[in-house]
Design a protein around this motif. Structure first.
Motif, PDB file in Angstrom:
ATOM      1  N   ARG A  10     -15.000  43.187  40.446  1.00  0.00           N
ATOM      2  CA  ARG A  10     -15.835  44.380  40.287  1.00  0.00           C
ATOM      3  C   ARG A  10     -15.528  45.418  41.364  1.00  0.00           C
ATOM      4  NH1 ARG A  10     -20.035  46.775  42.341  1.00  0.00           N
ATOM      5  NH2 ARG A  10     -20.398  45.165  43.920  1.00  0.00           N
ATOM      6  N   LEU A  11     -15.451  44.974  42.616  1.00  0.00           N
ATOM      7  CA  LEU A  11     -15.177  45.899  43.722  1.00  0.00           C
ATOM      8  C   LEU A  11     -13.781  46.496  43.615  1.00  0.00           C
ATOM      9  CD1 LEU A  11     -16.741  43.824  46.645  1.00  0.00           C
ATOM     10  CD2 LEU A  11     -17.575  46.030  45.789  1.00  0.00           C
ATOM     11  N   ARG A  12     -12.804  45.677  43.262  1.00  0.00           N
ATOM     12  CA  ARG A  12     -11.436  46.182  43.118  1.00  0.00           C
ATOM     13  C   ARG A  12     -11.364  47.264  42.052  1.00  0.00           C
ATOM     14  NH1 ARG A  12      -7.930  40.491  43.195  1.00  0.00           N
ATOM     15  NH2 ARG A  12      -7.795  40.265  45.473  1.00  0.00           N
ATOM     16  N   ASN A  13     -12.017  47.034  40.923  1.00  0.00           N
ATOM     17  CA  ASN A  13     -12.008  48.039  39.865  1.00  0.00           C
ATOM     18  C   ASN A  13     -12.717  49.323  40.286  1.00  0.00           C
ATOM     19  OD1 ASN A  13     -10.471  46.987  37.795  1.00  0.00           O
ATOM     20  ND2 ASN A  13     -12.191  46.093  36.684  1.00  0.00           N
ATOM     21  N   GLU A  14     -13.860  49.183  40.956  1.00  0.00           N
ATOM     22  CA  GLU A  14     -14.574  50.372  41.420  1.00  0.00           C
ATOM     23  C   GLU A  14     -13.699  51.199  42.350  1.00  0.00           C
ATOM     24  OE1 GLU A  14     -18.534  50.299  42.919  1.00  0.00           O
ATOM     25  OE2 GLU A  14     -19.126  48.610  41.653  1.00  0.00           O
TER      26      GLU A  14
ATOM     27  N   GLU B 254     -15.927  56.685  49.741  1.00  0.00           N
ATOM     28  CA  GLU B 254     -16.493  55.536  49.045  1.00  0.00           C
ATOM     29  C   GLU B 254     -15.407  54.530  48.675  1.00  0.00           C
ATOM     30  OE1 GLU B 254     -19.198  52.954  47.383  1.00  0.00           O
ATOM     31  OE2 GLU B 254     -19.529  54.693  48.687  1.00  0.00           O
ATOM     32  N   ALA B 255     -14.206  55.031  48.326  1.00  0.00           N
ATOM     33  CA  ALA B 255     -13.093  54.131  48.010  1.00  0.00           C
ATOM     34  C   ALA B 255     -12.694  53.318  49.235  1.00  0.00           C
ATOM     35  CB  ALA B 255     -11.903  54.923  47.483  1.00  0.00           C
ATOM     36  N   VAL B 256     -12.688  53.964  50.397  1.00  0.00           N
ATOM     37  CA  VAL B 256     -12.370  53.245  51.634  1.00  0.00           C
ATOM     38  C   VAL B 256     -13.405  52.158  51.898  1.00  0.00           C
ATOM     39  CG1 VAL B 256     -12.072  53.460  54.132  1.00  0.00           C
ATOM     40  CG2 VAL B 256     -11.183  55.241  52.613  1.00  0.00           C
ATOM     41  N   ALA B 257     -14.672  52.482  51.712  1.00  0.00           N
ATOM     42  CA  ALA B 257     -15.729  51.492  51.931  1.00  0.00           C
ATOM     43  C   ALA B 257     -15.594  50.334  50.946  1.00  0.00           C
ATOM     44  CB  ALA B 257     -17.097  52.158  51.786  1.00  0.00           C
ATOM     45  N   LEU B 258     -15.269  50.649  49.706  1.00  0.00           N
ATOM     46  CA  LEU B 258     -15.075  49.596  48.703  1.00  0.00           C
ATOM     47  C   LEU B 258     -13.885  48.710  49.066  1.00  0.00           C
ATOM     48  CD1 LEU B 258     -15.728  51.734  45.504  1.00  0.00           C
ATOM     49  CD2 LEU B 258     -17.055  49.719  46.183  1.00  0.00           C
ATOM     50  N   ARG B 259     -12.839  49.332  49.593  1.00  0.00           N
ATOM     51  CA  ARG B 259     -11.669  48.560  50.019  1.00  0.00           C
ATOM     52  C   ARG B 259     -12.059  47.580  51.116  1.00  0.00           C
ATOM     53  NH1 ARG B 259      -7.115  46.133  48.622  1.00  0.00           N
ATOM     54  NH2 ARG B 259      -5.505  46.207  50.222  1.00  0.00           N
ATOM     55  N   ASP B 260     -12.844  48.020  52.067  1.00  0.00           N
ATOM     56  CA  ASP B 260     -13.286  47.135  53.143  1.00  0.00           C
ATOM     57  C   ASP B 260     -14.151  45.995  52.598  1.00  0.00           C
ATOM     58  OD1 ASP B 260     -11.960  48.702  54.981  1.00  0.00           O
ATOM     59  OD2 ASP B 260     -13.742  49.841  55.580  1.00  0.00           O
ATOM     60  N   GLN B 261     -15.002  46.300  51.634  1.00  0.00           N
ATOM     61  CA  GLN B 261     -15.824  45.250  51.023  1.00  0.00           C
ATOM     62  C   GLN B 261     -14.945  44.238  50.278  1.00  0.00           C
ATOM     63  OE1 GLN B 261     -19.420  46.647  48.821  1.00  0.00           O
ATOM     64  NE2 GLN B 261     -18.947  48.652  49.711  1.00  0.00           N
ATOM     65  N   CYS B 262     -13.932  44.751  49.575  1.00  0.00           N
ATOM     66  CA  CYS B 262     -12.985  43.856  48.877  1.00  0.00           C
ATOM     67  C   CYS B 262     -12.348  42.873  49.852  1.00  0.00           C
ATOM     68  CB  CYS B 262     -11.878  44.662  48.202  1.00  0.00           C
ATOM     69  SG  CYS B 262     -12.354  45.572  46.738  1.00  0.00           S
ATOM     70  N   THR B 263     -11.905  43.396  50.985  1.00  0.00           N
ATOM     71  CA  THR B 263     -11.227  42.559  51.980  1.00  0.00           C
ATOM     72  C   THR B 263     -12.164  41.466  52.490  1.00  0.00           C
ATOM     73  OG1 THR B 263      -9.775  44.371  52.650  1.00  0.00           O
ATOM     74  CG2 THR B 263     -10.079  42.577  54.226  1.00  0.00           C
ATOM     75  N   ALA B 264     -13.412  41.828  52.763  1.00  0.00           N
ATOM     76  CA  ALA B 264     -14.362  40.840  53.270  1.00  0.00           C
ATOM     77  C   ALA B 264     -14.639  39.751  52.234  1.00  0.00           C
ATOM     78  CB  ALA B 264     -15.666  41.531  53.671  1.00  0.00           C
ATOM     79  N   VAL B 265     -14.817  40.141  50.975  1.00  0.00           N
ATOM     80  CA  VAL B 265     -15.072  39.153  49.918  1.00  0.00           C
ATOM     81  C   VAL B 265     -13.852  38.254  49.728  1.00  0.00           C
ATOM     82  CG1 VAL B 265     -15.520  38.852  47.446  1.00  0.00           C
ATOM     83  CG2 VAL B 265     -16.777  40.581  48.736  1.00  0.00           C
ATOM     84  N   GLU B 266     -12.672  38.864  49.718  1.00  0.00           N
ATOM     85  CA  GLU B 266     -11.449  38.076  49.526  1.00  0.00           C
ATOM     86  C   GLU B 266     -11.247  37.078  50.664  1.00  0.00           C
ATOM     87  OE1 GLU B 266      -6.694  38.280  49.946  1.00  0.00           O
ATOM     88  OE2 GLU B 266      -7.726  40.189  49.666  1.00  0.00           O
ATOM     89  N   ASP B 267     -11.456  37.516  51.894  1.00  0.00           N
ATOM     90  CA  ASP B 267     -11.258  36.614  53.029  1.00  0.00           C
ATOM     91  C   ASP B 267     -12.229  35.438  52.978  1.00  0.00           C
ATOM     92  OD1 ASP B 267      -9.212  38.192  53.933  1.00  0.00           O
ATOM     93  OD2 ASP B 267     -10.375  39.194  55.494  1.00  0.00           O
ATOM     94  N   ALA B 268     -13.478  35.717  52.609  1.00  0.00           N
ATOM     95  CA  ALA B 268     -14.457  34.636  52.502  1.00  0.00           C
ATOM     96  C   ALA B 268     -14.086  33.667  51.377  1.00  0.00           C
ATOM     97  CB  ALA B 268     -15.845  35.212  52.262  1.00  0.00           C
ATOM     98  N   LEU B 269     -13.634  34.210  50.247  1.00  0.00           N
ATOM     99  CA  LEU B 269     -13.229  33.367  49.124  1.00  0.00           C
ATOM    100  C   LEU B 269     -12.007  32.528  49.481  1.00  0.00           C
ATOM    101  CD1 LEU B 269     -13.207  32.381  46.207  1.00  0.00           C
ATOM    102  CD2 LEU B 269     -12.162  34.559  45.533  1.00  0.00           C
ATOM    103  N   SER B 270     -11.033  33.127  50.138  1.00  0.00           N
ATOM    104  CA  SER B 270      -9.834  32.387  50.525  1.00  0.00           C
ATOM    105  C   SER B 270     -10.156  31.261  51.496  1.00  0.00           C
ATOM    106  CB  SER B 270      -8.805  33.344  51.155  1.00  0.00           C
ATOM    107  OG  SER B 270      -8.356  34.287  50.215  1.00  0.00           O
ATOM    108  N   ALA B 271     -11.044  31.552  52.444  1.00  0.00           N
ATOM    109  CA  ALA B 271     -11.435  30.516  53.400  1.00  0.00           C
ATOM    110  C   ALA B 271     -12.154  29.368  52.688  1.00  0.00           C
ATOM    111  CB  ALA B 271     -12.333  31.117  54.478  1.00  0.00           C
ATOM    112  N   ALA B 272     -13.032  29.708  51.750  1.00  0.00           N
ATOM    113  CA  ALA B 272     -13.732  28.664  50.990  1.00  0.00           C
ATOM    114  C   ALA B 272     -12.749  27.846  50.164  1.00  0.00           C
ATOM    115  CB  ALA B 272     -14.789  29.305  50.092  1.00  0.00           C
ATOM    116  N   ARG B 273     -11.806  28.530  49.514  1.00  0.00           N
ATOM    117  CA  ARG B 273     -10.823  27.823  48.687  1.00  0.00           C
ATOM    118  C   ARG B 273      -9.965  26.885  49.536  1.00  0.00           C
ATOM    119  NH1 ARG B 273      -7.899  24.940  47.122  1.00  0.00           N
ATOM    120  NH2 ARG B 273      -6.251  25.051  45.549  1.00  0.00           N
TER     121      ARG B 273
END
Length: 630
Positions: free
Chosen positions: A175-179, A96-115
């Motif tokens: 939230r994802l990073r903390n989880e 589950e931690a690995v899956a959360l890490r992958d979700q973190c990466t996807a959210v971060e990449d989308a946020l960085s691209a938007a920024r």
């Protein structure tokens, strides 16, 4: 000699080199907005592949097994030890931690691209319409523009970044990073990051930072009272403070830091410090432009290391800044950035160890260790001993003593503002990751940022916390404490060297940095390295002593250094500037200068200078870059 062991070590080194390079190429291409084949999808994929390599439990187990056997040479065992230490930083046995890490990466990449594509700027006072500006240009306007209405509008433009990132994924990312961190047994994401990078807990870190916070409370209150008394209460407004302290002096300093000579000045200064890059290649993309990542950085697609046959693998470095050649102060900003990021590059180019894992910039490499090197070198730009040699106008006139003295007089009483601004970021991120998940809302996080600014800086910050790009970047989040620890070490290191003689143009300083700080890479602990060079444990005493230094005594010492520096200045020759490095200057996909193709560093500097002068009119920027300038 254990052949099977060497096969394992060689395989790890080769595979890591490959996955590291693939990710770094995508990181550079996407951050620089170079277009195909660099995409956020490919960035996520290559990052995932690199992290999968590092967290492979079978690879860690094999390294531990070889260590337990007690076989191999001392050098092989050293490799195994860094393998184990590094791989342990990335273990995620919980699926589950690995899956959360992958979700973190996807959210971060989308946020960085938007920024990166955010429409940023300010509404011109008086109904002049929207003025598009980068974050760097907004901060420059706050520091130098004579119109308070423009300064306030620029600050409001910076502050608009906060609501944007909060509405585009920051809350979910926290939230994802903390989880993920809690699944791995850590208190929260901040605790996870600091233990991985520094090797000690969040509690220990903030026990150190608390001493600086508490030790400068009185200095902060005094400085704010003094500024208000000298300049009026309006000087405490976040859009006015920087301008009121040094706005006019910044303009007077500007001619003595020509934009187009920054590259040559950095090279000469480092060469005379005895700094060599051991055959490295450095690509510099220095110009601010739309779509480009909004912070300077230095990364290494190729880490330096010594191969098993004894051959040397030089580093390759990608280094970017956000220079605006039309802005007042652009030359000085460019030069300080060069000194800083090229300081990182010098450090990582001189790590002489038997694996690339000793010289990569992620955990277990200490953030504070990396930043100490760059911040020590960029600190020289404020010294009279440096300015008397290197701060020259286009016609060769030296920066006058009276101007340097005015700069010190205007800024020294308020240097505590910088310390508190640096502390503000880790205290905010600590509080951010300690928020309950139900409170991770845009309004709550914005209120938290405002509260921390008031508590730590005494009022709203000239650089709103949520505008700081480190907070949304995986590599740089929960990182800023490294700058604070590094600044402590910088003052301690400077005091150590100054007790023995001058720093500027002293090749003994370069030698000692190389031997005591750089060579070991992450094979030694940061606090041990600082104590080994300076002879004392790391504390904030030297920094606080500087902040408390008597202005009159400081000016007297600086005058002596200035006079000696002016007398010692000599024009450089090609032999004086041998950095043992290939330098490529680029603007996106356009190549401006190449020291290899042009026959040396100084000819490349001349090409850059010519391009800069031709490309920059020094008129007010229109929201686009000046092609060919720094």
């Amino acid at each position: 000699m254990a052949p099977d062991l060497q096969t394992f070590i060689a395989g790890v080194n080769k595979e890591y080199d490959a996955v590291h390079r693939a990710f770094e190429d995508q990181f550079w291409g996407t951050k620089m907005a170079l277009g195909e084949p660099y995409t956020t999808a490919a960035l996520s994929q290559t990052k995932g592949a690199m992290e999968a390599f590092l967290r492979d439990p079978a690879r860690l187990a094999e390294a531990e097994e070889w260590l337990a056997k007690g076989e191999g040479t001392a050098e092989q065992r050293k490799c195994l030890q860094i393998f184990v230490r590094t791989f342990k930083c990335y273990q995620m046995s919980d699926a589950e931690a690995v899956a959360l890490r992958d979700q973190c990466t996807a959210v971060e990449d989308a946020l960085s691209a938007a920024r990166n594509h955010m429409r940023l700027g300010y509404e011109a006072p008086g109904g002049g319409g929207f003025v598009e500006r980068s974050s760097v240009q907004l901060r420059t306007a706050m520091r130098t523009n004579d119109d308070e209405a423009v300064r306030k509008a620029a600050w409001e433009g910076l502050r608009s970044i906060g609501p944007f990132v909060l509405d585009n994924g920051l809350c979910e990312m926290v939230r994802l990073r903390n989880e993920m961190a809690r699944r791995l047994g850590y208190e929260d994401f901040y605790d996870y990051k600091v233990q991985q990078a520094e090797g000690f807990s969040k509690v220990k870190l903030f026990s150190i930072l608390d001493t600086l916070l508490e030790g400068t409370d009185a200095l902060l209150a005094s400085a704010r009272e003094r500024l208000a008394a000298e300049k009026g209460m309006a000087a405490l407004e976040p859009w006015n403070t920087g301008y009121m302290m040094a706005g006019d002096i910044e303009k007077q300093l500007d001619p003595y830091f020509p934009f187009e000579t920054a590259l040559a000045t950095w090279g000469e200064c480092f060469a005379k410090l005895g700094i060599s890059y051991r055959g490295a290649t450095m690509t510099l993309d220095l110009l601010d432009r739309k779509g480009k990542y909004s912070n300077g950085f230095c990364h290494w697609p190729q880490p330096a290391w010594v191969k098993p046959d004894g051959t040397w693998q030089p580093s390759t470095t990608n280094f970017t800044s956000l220079a605006d050649p039309a802005a007042v102060g652009s030359g000085r900003t460019a030069l300080v950035t060069l000194m800083h990021e090229a300081g990182h590059a010098a450090h990582f180019a001189n790590i002489v160890q038997p694996s690339p894992l000793f010289s990569q910039e992620r955990a277990p490499t200490s953030v504070a260790y990396a930043e100490t090197q760059s911040m020590f070198l960029d600190s020289l730009c404020k010294d009279a001993a440096w300015r008397g040699r290197y701060a020259r106008s286009r016609d060769g006139a030296v920066l006058p003593w009276e101007l340097h003295a005015a700069d010190i007089t205007a800024t020294h009483p308020y240097e505590v503002f910088q310390l508190r601004a640096m502390l503000c970021v880790p205290y905010f991120e600590k509080a951010l990751y300690e928020l309950p998940a139900a409170e991770l809302t845009p309004d709550r996080i914005q209120a938290l940022a405002d509260s921390v600014e008031r508590q730590v800086q005494g009022g709203a910050s000239g650089r709103p916390l949520l505008s700081i790009p480190h907070i949304i970047s995986d590599e740089a989040s929960c990182y800023y404490h490294g700058y604070v620890l590094a600044e402590m070490a910088v003052y301690q290191t400077r005091a150590h060297f100054l007790r023995q003689g001058p720093i500027v143009d002293n090749p003994e300083v370069g030698r000692r940095l190389r031997e005591a700080y750089w060579d070991a890479g992450n094979s030694a602990m940061y606090l041990d390295l600082v104590e080994g060079l300076t002879g004392a444990p790391l504390t904030g005493a030297a920094w606080i002593a500087h902040l408390n230094a008597d202005l009159e005594g400081l000016l007297k010492d600086e005058r002596q250094d200035y006079d000696a520096a002016v007398a010692a200045r000599a024009e450089p020759t090609a032999a004086d500037v041998d950095l043992d490095m290939r330098v490529i200057v680029a603007d996106g996909n356009e190549r401006i200068a190449d020291s290899k193709a042009m026959g040396g560093f100084l000819p490349a500097c001349e090409a850059f200078k010519t391009s800069s002068v031709a490309g920059s009119s020094h008129e007010a920027p229109k929201g686009t870059c000046v092609v060919g300038a720094l």
